[in-house]
Write a protein that holds these residues in place. Structure first.
Motif, PDB file in Angstrom:
ATOM      1  N   LYS A 258       0.807  -1.209   0.000  1.00 26.58           N
ATOM      2  CA  LYS A 258       0.000   0.000   0.000  1.00 26.58           C
ATOM      3  C   LYS A 258       0.847   1.269   0.000  1.00 26.58           C
ATOM      4  O   LYS A 258       0.301   2.382  -0.060  1.00 26.58           O
ATOM      5  CB  LYS A 258      -0.972  -0.016   1.183  1.00 26.58           C
ATOM      6  CG  LYS A 258      -2.021  -1.124   1.040  1.00 26.58           C
ATOM      7  CD  LYS A 258      -3.115  -1.022   2.069  1.00 26.58           C
ATOM      8  CE  LYS A 258      -4.187  -2.085   1.811  1.00 26.58           C
ATOM      9  NZ  LYS A 258      -5.293  -2.021   2.797  1.00 26.58           N
ATOM     10  N   ASN A 259       2.164   1.119   0.068  1.00 24.78           N
ATOM     11  CA  ASN A 259       3.025   2.265  -0.175  1.00 24.78           C
ATOM     12  C   ASN A 259       2.916   2.720  -1.628  1.00 24.78           C
ATOM     13  O   ASN A 259       3.132   3.885  -1.939  1.00 24.78           O
ATOM     14  CB  ASN A 259       4.483   1.925   0.128  1.00 24.78           C
ATOM     15  CG  ASN A 259       4.722   1.706   1.600  1.00 24.78           C
ATOM     16  OD1 ASN A 259       4.001   2.227   2.442  1.00 24.78           O
ATOM     17  ND2 ASN A 259       5.732   0.907   1.926  1.00 24.78           N
ATOM     18  N   LEU A 260       2.596   1.787  -2.516  1.00 25.02           N
ATOM     19  CA  LEU A 260       2.472   2.075  -3.941  1.00 25.02           C
ATOM     20  C   LEU A 260       1.031   2.015  -4.432  1.00 25.02           C
ATOM     21  O   LEU A 260       0.608   2.836  -5.244  1.00 25.02           O
ATOM     22  CB  LEU A 260       3.308   1.069  -4.750  1.00 25.02           C
ATOM     23  CG  LEU A 260       3.152   1.120  -6.274  1.00 25.02           C
ATOM     24  CD1 LEU A 260       3.737   2.425  -6.821  1.00 25.02           C
ATOM     25  CD2 LEU A 260       3.819  -0.088  -6.921  1.00 25.02           C
ATOM     26  N   MET A 261       0.278   1.036  -3.944  1.00 20.72           N
ATOM     27  CA  MET A 261      -1.011   0.704  -4.540  1.00 20.72           C
ATOM     28  C   MET A 261      -2.197   1.093  -3.655  1.00 20.72           C
ATOM     29  O   MET A 261      -2.127   1.030  -2.428  1.00 20.72           O
ATOM     30  CB  MET A 261      -1.085  -0.801  -4.803  1.00 20.72           C
ATOM     31  CG  MET A 261       0.034  -1.354  -5.671  1.00 20.72           C
ATOM     32  SD  MET A 261       0.062  -0.663  -7.328  1.00 20.72           S
ATOM     33  CE  MET A 261      -1.552  -1.179  -7.933  1.00 20.72           C
ATOM     34  N   LYS A 262      -3.303   1.453  -4.325  1.00 16.38           N
ATOM     35  CA  LYS A 262      -4.589   1.571  -3.645  1.00 16.38           C
ATOM     36  C   LYS A 262      -5.293   0.221  -3.638  1.00 16.38           C
ATOM     37  O   LYS A 262      -5.888  -0.172  -2.636  1.00 16.38           O
ATOM     38  CB  LYS A 262      -5.467   2.612  -4.344  1.00 16.38           C
ATOM     39  CG  LYS A 262      -4.969   4.042  -4.191  1.00 16.38           C
ATOM     40  CD  LYS A 262      -5.843   5.019  -4.967  1.00 16.38           C
ATOM     41  CE  LYS A 262      -7.266   5.058  -4.454  1.00 16.38           C
ATOM     42  NZ  LYS A 262      -8.093   6.043  -5.194  1.00 16.38           N
ATOM     43  N   SER A 263      -5.209  -0.494  -4.773  1.00 17.91           N
ATOM     44  CA  SER A 263      -5.856  -1.807  -4.853  1.00 17.91           C
ATOM     45  C   SER A 263      -5.327  -2.563  -6.045  1.00 17.91           C
ATOM     46  O   SER A 263      -4.717  -1.990  -6.968  1.00 17.91           O
ATOM     47  CB  SER A 263      -7.381  -1.652  -4.976  1.00 17.91           C
ATOM     48  OG  SER A 263      -7.716  -1.019  -6.209  1.00 17.91           O
ATOM     49  N   ALA A 264      -5.559  -3.872  -6.039  1.00 14.76           N
ATOM     50  CA  ALA A 264      -5.267  -4.747  -7.180  1.00 14.76           C
ATOM     51  C   ALA A 264      -6.201  -5.935  -7.035  1.00 14.76           C
ATOM     52  O   ALA A 264      -6.140  -6.653  -6.032  1.00 14.76           O
ATOM     53  CB  ALA A 264      -3.808  -5.190  -7.180  1.00 14.76           C
ATOM     54  N   GLU A 265      -7.059  -6.140  -8.026  1.00 16.45           N
ATOM     55  CA  GLU A 265      -8.058  -7.194  -7.898  1.00 16.45           C
ATOM     56  C   GLU A 265      -8.504  -7.703  -9.257  1.00 16.45           C
ATOM     57  O   GLU A 265      -8.425  -6.999 -10.268  1.00 16.45           O
ATOM     58  CB  GLU A 265      -9.269  -6.665  -7.121  1.00 16.45           C
ATOM     59  CG  GLU A 265      -9.934  -5.461  -7.771  1.00 16.45           C
ATOM     60  CD  GLU A 265     -11.072  -4.904  -6.933  1.00 16.45           C
ATOM     61  OE1 GLU A 265     -11.423  -5.530  -5.919  1.00 16.45           O
ATOM     62  OE2 GLU A 265     -11.611  -3.846  -7.307  1.00 16.45           O
ATOM     63  N   VAL A 266      -8.974  -8.951  -9.254  1.00 17.53           N
ATOM     64  CA  VAL A 266      -9.541  -9.552 -10.458  1.00 17.53           C
ATOM     65  C   VAL A 266     -10.937  -8.979 -10.648  1.00 17.53           C
ATOM     66  O   VAL A 266     -11.781  -9.059  -9.752  1.00 17.53           O
ATOM     67  CB  VAL A 266      -9.594 -11.088 -10.333  1.00 17.53           C
ATOM     68  CG1 VAL A 266     -10.244 -11.700 -11.568  1.00 17.53           C
ATOM     69  CG2 VAL A 266      -8.192 -11.657 -10.132  1.00 17.53           C
ATOM     70  N   ILE A 267     -11.194  -8.392 -11.827  1.00 14.18           N
ATOM     71  CA  ILE A 267     -12.506  -7.788 -12.081  1.00 14.18           C
ATOM     72  C   ILE A 267     -13.297  -8.564 -13.125  1.00 14.18           C
ATOM     73  O   ILE A 267     -14.464  -8.249 -13.371  1.00 14.18           O
ATOM     74  CB  ILE A 267     -12.365  -6.316 -12.520  1.00 14.18           C
ATOM     75  CG1 ILE A 267     -11.552  -6.197 -13.815  1.00 14.18           C
ATOM     76  CG2 ILE A 267     -11.752  -5.487 -11.404  1.00 14.18           C
ATOM     77  CD1 ILE A 267     -11.555  -4.783 -14.395  1.00 14.18           C
ATOM     78  N   SER A 268     -12.671  -9.583 -13.725  1.00 16.10           N
ATOM     79  CA  SER A 268     -13.396 -10.405 -14.695  1.00 16.10           C
ATOM     80  C   SER A 268     -12.724 -11.758 -14.795  1.00 16.10           C
ATOM     81  O   SER A 268     -11.489 -11.854 -14.751  1.00 16.10           O
ATOM     82  CB  SER A 268     -13.406  -9.724 -16.073  1.00 16.10           C
ATOM     83  OG  SER A 268     -13.932 -10.589 -17.072  1.00 16.10           O
TER      84      SER A 268
END
Length: 578
Positions: free
Chosen positions: A94-104
């Motif tokens: 979270k120092n770099l990212m807000k989120s990362a997720e599979v959306i499809s």
């Protein structure tokens, strides 16, 4: 670059005036990736780390650059989407990212949201182009670590000014969280005259971590890192980290005196004993690296394409002696690699090596195999049609333990009547050139290529392990997608998909099934491991490991996550009681 020093006061005055007349603060003045450390006149607090060497080549994605220093610098200077915790679990950084997720799921799409304030040290935002640059290079370039996942990507879209990245894969990819580690500044590297080959060859053009480079001196063997004042997250507690080359004598003396706060180095059995004699003031840990020392009997070789010849050569190899010479009593002694894909330090590792060669040499079997391939032993030398069985063995220059292993291997084969030409090209020449020579019909040309490169029959090299097991399997043994595509022109030169040059269309469906998750990797390996041993292409020896020696006067240093090491927690290191 020359600077007109007389102009500096004028520029400074202009900056002050502009600031006074505007509500908008001026952009930062950037001269390099190095940010000065404000110490308010005090002596900077620093931690000195002893390392084996400070070699040129710091790209963490290139096998040629694999070293303790490269790993350390990548953790201190480069951003990653996911990082490992000390227990080995993967978590979003979270120092770099807000989120990362599979959306499809159909198609398989992953969306990455980058923090708006995440930027490189020259002020450029970390954005979709950095993701796309890494994806393109790791998909196409030879000699890289873990290309399989990137080869699954079919599309990458930039959204929201580059701060949202949507990545589409050809098939479901359970190992997607292993991608996009150690991002590189695409805006500075994509048009660089020396391209990917020169990326991070001698320094970092920009950084995006808690530290920046003050100086990097390969001649002196020293890297000085200072707190990155442009880092947008938690600042490092320490002002400066110094990575300093140390041999056995200087390392021991520096730890004993407290000049070095800790060391991370490749050690022999004798050196381990001497470190142990320092007593309770120095704590010792083994830190396994994500690399296995391998002997590759390359089936793209005009000679070793014959499975009988590979079997004969493999049966002449004293693997135990190669391991003994390579580990030299050091921490790798307990990390014999007796499986083709899973590393000894990985949870759930189990040996799969069969009895007989390559577990132990078998001269009778070697003679049987070579005779079946049309060779006869005349005056102590194996010959076919009047020509001696001659092999080129390559290992990366200046890198140990590969040179030592190659020397022992050369002696073993020569003693059994095989002519050997041992060469030690520079690592980048070996991985990006010699081991990536195009093949026609699956075979490299015996006369070499237009650049004068000689075909490599056997390579003694590191191979990447760790992370997603299915991805390791596909990166080490998988074909490039274009090698198995329908209607492929086999007369057209193609760069092999891996350092061994291995591509078996009969095994590729099982590899693809493990990569997509349609078959569990455990089930796939149950079938694949025996077949990979039977092919006599990769003879794994041992997993590399370093010794972490933590001295007095430092707090916060731990061995770190498995196969990652201690540097990920550097922002929390402090000088003081251990």
């Amino acid at each position: 670059m020359r600077v007109n020093r007389k102009a500096v006061p004028v520029l400074a005055l202009a900056t002050v005036l502009l600031t006074a007349c505007s509500n908008t603060p001026p952009p930062p003045v950037v001269s390099s990736s190095v940010a000065p450390v404000s110490t308010t006149g005090k002596t900077p607090s620093q931690i000195v780390v002893g390392v084996d060497d400070v070699l040129g080549g710091y790209n963490p994605h290139n096998l040629a650059d694999s070293s303790q220093v490269t790993s350390a610098l990548s953790q201190l200077l480069l951003p990653s989407v996911f990082r490992q915790k000390d227990d080995g679990a993967t978590q979003l950084d979270k120092n770099l990212m807000k989120s990362a997720e599979v959306i499809s799921q159909q198609p398989f799409v992953v969306a990455y949201e980058i923090r708006p304030d995440a930027s490189w040290s020259d002020g450029a935002p970390i954005a979709a182009e950095d993701f796309d640059y890494l994806r393109t290079q790791l998909r196409d370039q030879p000699g890289v670590l873990g290309p399989a996942g990137y080869r699954q990507i079919t599309d990458l879209q930039s959204r929201e000014g580059g701060k949202r990245v949507e990545v589409t894969f050809a098939k479901p990819y359970p190992g997607w969280q292993t991608l996009f580690s150690d991002l590189l500044p695409a805006h500075l590297l994509k048009d660089a005259p020396d391209g990917w080959r020169g990326a991070l060859a001698s320094n970092f053009p920009a950084v995006a971590g808690p530290f920046s480079i003050k100086s990097l001196d390969t001649a002196r063997g020293e890297v000085i890192l200072e707190r990155n004042e442009r880092y947008w997250e938690k600042p490092a507690a320490i002002d400066r980290i110094v990575l300093r080359r140390s041999d056995q004598n200087t390392l021991l003396a520096a730890l004993r005196s407290g000049n070095d706060q800790f060391a991370l180095a490749r050690t022999t059995g004798d050196e381990l004993k001497l470190l142990g004699e320092l007593g309770s003031s120095v704590r010792l840990h083994t830190v396994a690296r994500p690399l296995v020392a391998d002997v590759l009997l390359r089936p793209v070789s005009a000679t070793l394409q014959d499975a009988q010849v590979r079997a004969g050569v493999a049966a002449l190899i004293d693997r135990t002696k190669l391991i003994t010479e390579g580990v030299n009593g050091g921490p790798s002694s307990t990390l014999h690699a007796d499986a083709q894909v899973t590393a000894p330090s990985v949870k759930g590792y189990a040996a799969t090596i069969p009895p007989g060669p390559p577990t132990a040499p078998d001269v009778a079997k070697a003679e049987q195999s070579l005779t079946a391939a049309g060779y006869t032993k005349t005056a102590g030398t194996w010959r076919k049609n009047g020509r001696a069985l001659s092999l080129v063995i390559a290992s990366p220059a200046t890198q140990e333990p590969y040179a030592t292993i190659a020397k022992e291997l050369t002696s073993e084969l020569a003693a059994q009547g095989i002519e050997v030409n041992a060469i030690t090209p520079q690592p980048r020449d070996l991985f990006s050139g010699l081991l990536a020579m195009p093949v026609v019909g699956g075979v490299q040309q015996p006369t070499g290529d237009s650049a004068g490169n000689v075909g490599i029959d056997i390579a003694v090299v590191p191979q990447a392990v760790g992370g997603d097991t299915a991805s390791v399997l596909a990166s080490t043994f998988g074909c490039r997608p274009e090698q198995t595509a329908a209607g492929v022109d086999k007369t057209k030169p193609v760069v092999p998909g891996n350092a061994a040059g291995f591509c078996d269309p009969a095994l590729q469906p099982s590899i693809d099934a493990a990569l997509s998750g349609s078959t569990s990797v455990t089930e796939a390996l149950t079938t694949l491991e025996p077949e990979l041993w039977r092919q006599n292409v990769v003879i794994p020896l041992f997993q590399l490991a370093d010794t972490l020696a933590i001295g007095s006067g430092i707090s916060g240093v731990t061995p770190g996550p498995p196969m990652v090491g201690p540097f990920g927690s550097a922002v929390n290191w402090t000088r003081g009681p251990k």
